[in-house]
Design a protein around this motif. Structure first.
Motif, short mmCIF file in Angstrom:
data_model
loop_
_atom_site.label_atom_id
_atom_site.label_comp_id
_atom_site.label_asym_id
_atom_site.label_seq_id
_atom_site.Cartn_x
_atom_site.Cartn_y
_atom_site.Cartn_z
N VAL A 124 0.83 -1.20 0.00
CA VAL A 124 0.00 0.00 0.00
C VAL A 124 0.87 1.25 0.00
CG1 VAL A 124 -1.87 1.22 1.16
CG2 VAL A 124 -1.75 -1.26 1.30
N THR A 125 0.50 2.20 -0.86
CA THR A 125 1.16 3.50 -0.87
C THR A 125 0.09 4.60 -0.87
OG1 THR A 125 1.29 3.44 -3.30
CG2 THR A 125 3.23 2.72 -2.06
N PRO A 126 0.32 5.70 -0.17
CA PRO A 126 1.45 5.95 0.73
C PRO A 126 1.31 5.14 2.02
CG PRO A 126 -0.14 7.72 0.90
CD PRO A 126 -0.64 6.82 -0.18
N ALA A 127 2.27 5.28 2.91
CA ALA A 127 2.18 4.64 4.22
C ALA A 127 1.09 5.33 5.04
CB ALA A 127 3.52 4.75 4.95
N PRO A 128 0.41 4.59 5.91
CA PRO A 128 -0.62 5.21 6.74
C PRO A 128 -0.01 6.15 7.78
CG PRO A 128 -0.22 2.97 7.45
CD PRO A 128 0.58 3.16 6.19
N SER A 129 -0.86 6.91 8.42
CA SER A 129 -0.42 7.77 9.51
C SER A 129 0.29 6.95 10.59
CB SER A 129 -1.63 8.48 10.12
OG SER A 129 -1.35 9.00 11.39
N GLU A 130 1.35 7.49 11.16
CA GLU A 130 2.06 6.78 12.23
C GLU A 130 1.14 6.50 13.41
OE1 GLU A 130 5.58 8.77 13.44
OE2 GLU A 130 6.53 8.69 11.46
N LYS A 131 0.17 7.38 13.63
CA LYS A 131 -0.75 7.22 14.74
C LYS A 131 -1.74 6.09 14.50
CE LYS A 131 -3.87 9.95 17.67
NZ LYS A 131 -4.49 11.30 17.87
N TYR A 132 -2.06 5.85 13.23
CA TYR A 132 -3.04 4.82 12.88
C TYR A 132 -2.45 3.90 11.82
CZ TYR A 132 -6.09 8.23 15.13
OH TYR A 132 -6.66 9.12 16.02
N SER A 133 -1.38 3.21 12.19
CA SER A 133 -0.67 2.35 11.24
C SER A 133 -1.14 0.90 11.28
CB SER A 133 0.84 2.41 11.51
OG SER A 133 1.12 2.00 12.85
N SER A 147 -12.96 -2.40 15.04
CA SER A 147 -14.10 -1.95 15.83
C SER A 147 -14.53 -0.55 15.40
CB SER A 147 -13.74 -1.95 17.32
OG SER A 147 -14.71 -1.29 18.08
N VAL A 148 -15.83 -0.26 15.56
CA VAL A 148 -16.31 1.11 15.31
C VAL A 148 -15.65 2.07 16.29
CG1 VAL A 148 -18.35 2.59 15.32
CG2 VAL A 148 -18.49 0.31 14.34
N GLN A 149 -15.37 1.59 17.50
CA GLN A 149 -14.60 2.38 18.47
C GLN A 149 -13.13 2.21 18.12
OE1 GLN A 149 -16.38 4.29 20.39
NE2 GLN A 149 -18.27 3.32 19.67
N PHE A 150 -12.63 3.05 17.22
CA PHE A 150 -11.35 2.82 16.57
C PHE A 150 -10.13 3.10 17.45
CE2 PHE A 150 -12.41 7.23 16.00
CZ PHE A 150 -11.21 7.90 16.15
N GLY A 151 -10.30 3.87 18.52
CA GLY A 151 -9.16 4.24 19.35
C GLY A 151 -8.46 3.03 19.92
N GLY A 152 -7.18 2.85 19.61
CA GLY A 152 -6.41 1.73 20.12
C GLY A 152 -6.62 0.43 19.37
N THR A 185 -16.91 4.64 8.97
CA THR A 185 -17.55 5.96 9.00
C THR A 185 -17.68 6.39 10.45
OG1 THR A 185 -18.80 5.58 6.96
CG2 THR A 185 -19.61 7.29 8.44
N ASN A 186 -17.02 7.47 10.81
CA ASN A 186 -17.09 8.02 12.17
C ASN A 186 -16.92 9.53 12.03
OD1 ASN A 186 -16.54 8.85 14.88
ND2 ASN A 186 -15.93 6.78 15.40
N GLN A 187 -17.97 10.17 11.53
CA GLN A 187 -17.86 11.57 11.12
C GLN A 187 -17.62 12.53 12.28
OE1 GLN A 187 -21.59 11.77 9.05
NE2 GLN A 187 -20.74 11.00 7.13
N SER A 188 -18.02 12.14 13.48
CA SER A 188 -17.76 13.00 14.64
C SER A 188 -16.26 13.13 14.91
CB SER A 188 -18.47 12.45 15.88
OG SER A 188 -18.06 11.13 16.16
N ASN A 189 -15.48 12.17 14.39
CA ASN A 189 -14.02 12.23 14.49
C ASN A 189 -13.37 12.50 13.14
OD1 ASN A 189 -13.12 11.51 17.38
ND2 ASN A 189 -14.69 9.97 16.96
N PHE A 261 -10.28 5.53 7.00
CA PHE A 261 -9.79 4.35 7.73
C PHE A 261 -10.22 3.10 6.96
CE2 PHE A 261 -8.77 5.38 12.39
CZ PHE A 261 -8.32 6.65 12.08
N ILE A 262 -9.25 2.21 6.66
CA ILE A 262 -9.57 0.93 6.03
C ILE A 262 -8.95 -0.19 6.86
CG2 ILE A 262 -9.80 1.86 3.70
CD1 ILE A 262 -6.97 0.95 3.10
#
Length: 268
Positions: A124-133, A147-152, A185-189, A261-262
């Motif tokens: 995959v190019t480009p590389a994903p965000s370091e925070k969400y790799s 998860s829909v609760q994507f954090g972590g 889909t998490n439009q609030s974020n 987010f994929i």
């Protein structure tokens, strides 16, 4: 004297209470809305079947559902027992009760897959965000849903970019008729589903789909973009995912670049 005063005060209080009771109006139960039913499946991705169930909290309530993505109404199928689903489906459900307002409609999509993934390797190019790799590109073919609760959650790869290109090396003699891109889909974020997906074999465009709903306000959910392709045997494919150019006008982040987010690319 003290005793007589006490009884007088007591009598007045009781009279006031009676007056309050006679004039109190209670809200009709029809004003209260039922909570949403909880859709439960044994697996989002499945090769033979997945089992559908619902959490049912209130006595005398009924859950009605559809499996084809159509809206739920009073004539929809009534849920009575766990159900085996053997094909991809868009599950929608509502809770009903004779004394209360029906719940909001909830939705979950499940996807049938081949027993073994046809994808041998993904780059995959480009590389994903370091925070969400996430788990890196390998996580896009492990058939594990984020998860829909994507954090972590380590399944998601997050991007803020103009496009995402995924080069797929397929197993020998892989017949392909559809590509499924699993997104969030998490439009609030500020996370919006992609607006378009194209599929190439070499320089030839063999499939594409647009997703107008990406621009519309919607609840947080898993989003699957189904891309029909020209049926054939392929060794390699290139899947190009296009985020929205900018966040729509109705959103507080309007005009800025949305997140995409994929977590999975599936061959069917």
């Amino acid at each position: 004297m003290i005793k007589r005063t006490f009884y007088s005060i007591f009598a007045m209080l009781m009279l006031c209470q009676a007056c309050i009771s006679q004039n109190t109006e209670f809200a009709s139960t029809e004003m209260f809305q039922l909570s949403d039913p909880r859709i439960q499946v044994s697996s989002i991705f499945f090769d033979s079947y997945t089992t559908l169930n619902f959490g049912l909290d209130m006595p005398n309530s009924t859950i009605k559902y559809t499996l084809d993505g159509s809206a739920v109404n009073l004539n929809s199928q009534v849920f009575t027992e766990p159900l085996k689903i053997t094909e991809s489906a868009v599950i929608k459900a509502k809770m009903f009760h004779p004394d209360y307002k029906e719940s909001d409609e909830v939705q979950l999509e499940v996807v049938k897959i081949s027993t073994n993934s046809a994808i041998k390797q993904i780059d995959v190019t480009p590389a994903p965000s370091e925070k969400y790799s996430g788990m890196g590109s390998a996580g896009l073919r492990d058939l594990k849903k984020g998860s829909v609760q994507f954090g972590g959650d380590k399944q998601w790869l997050g991007y803020q970019t103009e496009k995402i290109s995924a080069s797929l090396l397929l197993k020998k003699n892989s017949t392909v008729h559809k590509i499924v891109v699993s997104a969030l889909t998490n439009q609030s974020n500020w996370i919006f589903a992609p607006g378009k997906v194209e599929v190439f074999n070499g320089d030839s465009l063999i499939g594409e789909t647009t997703y107008p709903k990406s621009k519309k306000e919607t609840l947080n959910k898993a989003t699957f973009l189904n891309v029909p392709v020209k049926k054939g045997i392929y060794d390699t494919l290139n899947v190009v995912i296009y985020p929205l150019e900018e966040i729509p006008e109705w959103h507080q982040g309007k005009g800025t670049t949305p997140w995409v987010f994929i977590d999975e690319i599936i061959i069917q």
